[in-house]
Scaffold this motif. Sequence first.
Motif, PDB file in Angstrom:
ATOM      1  N   LEU A 215      -3.613   2.656  53.956  1.00  0.00           N
ATOM      2  CA  LEU A 215      -2.909   2.370  52.707  1.00  0.00           C
ATOM      3  C   LEU A 215      -3.275   3.446  51.688  1.00  0.00           C
ATOM      4  O   LEU A 215      -4.242   3.304  50.944  1.00  0.00           O
ATOM      5  CB  LEU A 215      -3.317   0.982  52.192  1.00  0.00           C
ATOM      6  N   PRO A 216      -2.519   4.548  51.658  1.00  0.00           N
ATOM      7  CA  PRO A 216      -2.873   5.678  50.792  1.00  0.00           C
ATOM      8  C   PRO A 216      -3.012   5.329  49.309  1.00  0.00           C
ATOM      9  O   PRO A 216      -3.745   6.014  48.586  1.00  0.00           O
ATOM     10  CB  PRO A 216      -1.703   6.650  51.013  1.00  0.00           C
ATOM     11  N   SER A 217      -2.359   4.258  48.870  1.00  0.00           N
ATOM     12  CA  SER A 217      -2.447   3.882  47.455  1.00  0.00           C
ATOM     13  C   SER A 217      -3.748   3.155  47.125  1.00  0.00           C
ATOM     14  O   SER A 217      -4.053   2.905  45.953  1.00  0.00           O
ATOM     15  CB  SER A 217      -1.264   2.986  47.077  1.00  0.00           C
ATOM     16  N   HIS A 218      -4.525   2.840  48.152  1.00  0.00           N
ATOM     17  CA  HIS A 218      -5.751   2.080  47.941  1.00  0.00           C
ATOM     18  C   HIS A 218      -6.816   2.928  47.249  1.00  0.00           C
ATOM     19  O   HIS A 218      -7.030   4.086  47.589  1.00  0.00           O
ATOM     20  CB  HIS A 218      -6.297   1.600  49.294  1.00  0.00           C
ATOM     21  N   THR A 219      -7.471   2.342  46.262  1.00  0.00           N
ATOM     22  CA  THR A 219      -8.606   2.985  45.605  1.00  0.00           C
ATOM     23  C   THR A 219      -9.883   2.481  46.248  1.00  0.00           C
ATOM     24  O   THR A 219     -10.173   1.276  46.215  1.00  0.00           O
ATOM     25  CB  THR A 219      -8.623   2.661  44.099  1.00  0.00           C
ATOM     26  N   ALA A 220     -10.627   3.382  46.844  1.00  0.00           N
ATOM     27  CA  ALA A 220     -11.830   2.986  47.576  1.00  0.00           C
ATOM     28  C   ALA A 220     -12.897   2.443  46.633  1.00  0.00           C
ATOM     29  O   ALA A 220     -13.188   3.043  45.592  1.00  0.00           O
ATOM     30  CB  ALA A 220     -12.374   4.181  48.355  1.00  0.00           C
ATOM     31  N   TRP A 221     -13.468   1.289  47.012  1.00  0.00           N
ATOM     32  CA  TRP A 221     -14.558   0.695  46.235  1.00  0.00           C
ATOM     33  C   TRP A 221     -15.856   1.403  46.586  1.00  0.00           C
ATOM     34  O   TRP A 221     -16.078   1.781  47.737  1.00  0.00           O
ATOM     35  CB  TRP A 221     -14.678  -0.795  46.560  1.00  0.00           C
ATOM     36  N   GLN A 222     -16.713   1.588  45.586  1.00  0.00           N
ATOM     37  CA  GLN A 222     -18.013   2.199  45.789  1.00  0.00           C
ATOM     38  C   GLN A 222     -19.091   1.339  45.130  1.00  0.00           C
ATOM     39  O   GLN A 222     -18.797   0.543  44.216  1.00  0.00           O
ATOM     40  CB  GLN A 222     -18.060   3.597  45.170  1.00  0.00           C
ATOM     41  N   LEU A 223     -20.319   1.501  45.592  1.00  0.00           N
ATOM     42  CA  LEU A 223     -21.413   0.745  44.990  1.00  0.00           C
ATOM     43  C   LEU A 223     -21.499   0.982  43.488  1.00  0.00           C
ATOM     44  O   LEU A 223     -21.835   0.074  42.718  1.00  0.00           O
ATOM     45  CB  LEU A 223     -22.745   1.127  45.658  1.00  0.00           C
ATOM     46  N   SER A 224     -21.182   2.192  43.065  1.00  0.00           N
ATOM     47  CA  SER A 224     -21.279   2.533  41.640  1.00  0.00           C
ATOM     48  C   SER A 224     -20.235   1.828  40.791  1.00  0.00           C
ATOM     49  O   SER A 224     -20.312   1.863  39.555  1.00  0.00           O
ATOM     50  CB  SER A 224     -21.153   4.046  41.455  1.00  0.00           C
ATOM     51  N   ASP A 225     -19.264   1.158  41.439  1.00  0.00           N
ATOM     52  CA  ASP A 225     -18.255   0.413  40.680  1.00  0.00           C
ATOM     53  C   ASP A 225     -18.843  -0.852  40.053  1.00  0.00           C
ATOM     54  O   ASP A 225     -18.267  -1.410  39.117  1.00  0.00           O
ATOM     55  CB  ASP A 225     -17.079   0.014  41.581  1.00  0.00           C
ATOM     56  N   ALA A 226     -19.955  -1.327  40.599  1.00  0.00           N
ATOM     57  CA  ALA A 226     -20.605  -2.534  40.084  1.00  0.00           C
ATOM     58  C   ALA A 226     -21.864  -2.147  39.308  1.00  0.00           C
ATOM     59  O   ALA A 226     -22.462  -1.101  39.565  1.00  0.00           O
ATOM     60  CB  ALA A 226     -20.955  -3.467  41.234  1.00  0.00           C
ATOM     61  N   PRO A 227     -22.276  -2.962  38.349  1.00  0.00           N
ATOM     62  CA  PRO A 227     -23.500  -2.644  37.581  1.00  0.00           C
ATOM     63  C   PRO A 227     -24.706  -2.509  38.504  1.00  0.00           C
ATOM     64  O   PRO A 227     -24.882  -3.294  39.433  1.00  0.00           O
ATOM     65  CB  PRO A 227     -23.652  -3.848  36.643  1.00  0.00           C
ATOM     66  N   GLU A 228     -25.536  -1.525  38.246  1.00  0.00           N
ATOM     67  CA  GLU A 228     -26.686  -1.275  39.121  1.00  0.00           C
ATOM     68  C   GLU A 228     -27.630  -2.472  39.234  1.00  0.00           C
ATOM     69  O   GLU A 228     -28.084  -2.789  40.349  1.00  0.00           O
ATOM     70  CB  GLU A 228     -27.447  -0.031  38.645  1.00  0.00           C
ATOM     71  N   PRO A 229     -27.937  -3.173  38.135  1.00  0.00           N
ATOM     72  CA  PRO A 229     -28.806  -4.344  38.281  1.00  0.00           C
ATOM     73  C   PRO A 229     -28.208  -5.409  39.209  1.00  0.00           C
ATOM     74  O   PRO A 229     -28.948  -6.073  39.951  1.00  0.00           O
ATOM     75  CB  PRO A 229     -28.943  -4.869  36.853  1.00  0.00           C
ATOM     76  N   PHE A 230     -26.888  -5.549  39.158  1.00  0.00           N
ATOM     77  CA  PHE A 230     -26.205  -6.513  40.036  1.00  0.00           C
ATOM     78  C   PHE A 230     -26.349  -6.102  41.498  1.00  0.00           C
ATOM     79  O   PHE A 230     -26.675  -6.929  42.357  1.00  0.00           O
ATOM     80  CB  PHE A 230     -24.731  -6.602  39.642  1.00  0.00           C
ATOM     81  N   ILE A 231     -26.123  -4.813  41.789  1.00  0.00           N
ATOM     82  CA  ILE A 231     -26.253  -4.312  43.158  1.00  0.00           C
ATOM     83  C   ILE A 231     -27.693  -4.449  43.644  1.00  0.00           C
ATOM     84  O   ILE A 231     -27.953  -4.859  44.790  1.00  0.00           O
ATOM     85  CB  ILE A 231     -25.793  -2.847  43.253  1.00  0.00           C
ATOM     86  N   ASP A 232     -28.651  -4.127  42.771  1.00  0.00           N
ATOM     87  CA  ASP A 232     -30.065  -4.241  43.151  1.00  0.00           C
ATOM     88  C   ASP A 232     -30.410  -5.679  43.504  1.00  0.00           C
ATOM     89  O   ASP A 232     -31.147  -5.933  44.480  1.00  0.00           O
ATOM     90  CB  ASP A 232     -30.963  -3.749  42.021  1.00  0.00           C
ATOM     91  N   LYS A 233     -29.874  -6.620  42.746  1.00  0.00           N
ATOM     92  CA  LYS A 233     -30.140  -8.034  43.021  1.00  0.00           C
ATOM     93  C   LYS A 233     -29.510  -8.452  44.345  1.00  0.00           C
ATOM     94  O   LYS A 233     -30.126  -9.182  45.131  1.00  0.00           O
ATOM     95  CB  LYS A 233     -29.600  -8.895  41.876  1.00  0.00           C
ATOM     96  N   MET A 234     -28.288  -7.985  44.597  1.00  0.00           N
ATOM     97  CA  MET A 234     -27.625  -8.294  45.859  1.00  0.00           C
ATOM     98  C   MET A 234     -28.400  -7.706  47.030  1.00  0.00           C
ATOM     99  O   MET A 234     -28.583  -8.360  48.062  1.00  0.00           O
ATOM    100  CB  MET A 234     -26.198  -7.749  45.848  1.00  0.00           C
ATOM    101  N   CYS A 235     -28.844  -6.467  46.890  1.00  0.00           N
ATOM    102  CA  CYS A 235     -29.561  -5.796  47.975  1.00  0.00           C
ATOM    103  C   CYS A 235     -30.901  -6.455  48.268  1.00  0.00           C
ATOM    104  O   CYS A 235     -31.401  -6.395  49.399  1.00  0.00           O
ATOM    105  CB  CYS A 235     -29.768  -4.320  47.641  1.00  0.00           C
ATOM    106  N   ALA A 236     -31.495  -7.080  47.274  1.00  0.00           N
ATOM    107  CA  ALA A 236     -32.762  -7.765  47.490  1.00  0.00           C
ATOM    108  C   ALA A 236     -32.609  -8.940  48.454  1.00  0.00           C
ATOM    109  O   ALA A 236     -33.590  -9.380  49.066  1.00  0.00           O
ATOM    110  CB  ALA A 236     -33.319  -8.262  46.160  1.00  0.00           C
ATOM    111  N   ALA A 237     -31.375  -9.412  48.606  1.00  0.00           N
ATOM    112  CA  ALA A 237     -31.104 -10.524  49.524  1.00  0.00           C
ATOM    113  C   ALA A 237     -30.671 -10.037  50.897  1.00  0.00           C
ATOM    114  O   ALA A 237     -30.282 -10.838  51.749  1.00  0.00           O
ATOM    115  CB  ALA A 237     -30.030 -11.434  48.927  1.00  0.00           C
TER     116      ALA A 237
END
Length: 215
Positions: A139-161
């Motif tokens: 789907l060429p129109s798709h915008t790829a999601w990246q970890l940096s799209d979410a707040p870093e503290p949120f990602i860090d909390k998710m990764c801790a699990a």
Amino acid sequence: MFIPKSFAEHNQDEIFALIDEYPLASISYIADGKPCVCHVPVLHCYENGKHKLITHVARANQVWQHTKTPWLIVFMGASHYISANWYPSKQQSHKEVPTYNYQTVHITAQARVLDELEATKAILAQTTDFFEQKISKQLPSHTAWQLSDAPEPFIDKMCAALIAIELEIIEIQAQFKLSQNKPATDQAGVVAGLTQIATPEAVKMAQLVAKFAKS
């Protein structure tokens, strides 16, 4: 795994292509003397001249606590029922029966737990990039999601699990059962029968039978 000679696949390019196309794996391991299985996406990587696998699981998933013995990782590729009526030879002798075509790869690997935040984030980023790029190709129109799209503290909390895991490959066995044991006329009959069904699964199997058919 029992593999008849006709169906043994040794081409690593074909094997790792299957893993890339069908990354959801079944991981078999031993816990407290009992066989257990969990199902998670597992990716193939080639780094520093060496093939390896990576994955991540929920910290609550017991699998990462049982790494003393190697794991058996099973990938299932395309599959489809094959009717005996598709074989022209059946019309002559009637000495044919139906079968089931499939692709499977078994990898025995030693797991190594990476229980550090940065390692977990790196494998999570690699995993999401792999799947987002696949969507972008479809789907060429798709915008790829990246970890940096979410707040870093949120990602860090998710990764801790989560628990990141690297898998050192010990042995690879692959079986591509794609009518290679049949004469060319019967292979052509299988392709014709599957093509008439025209479902995505049937079309994929028809392509594979044609690709691996006798020249």
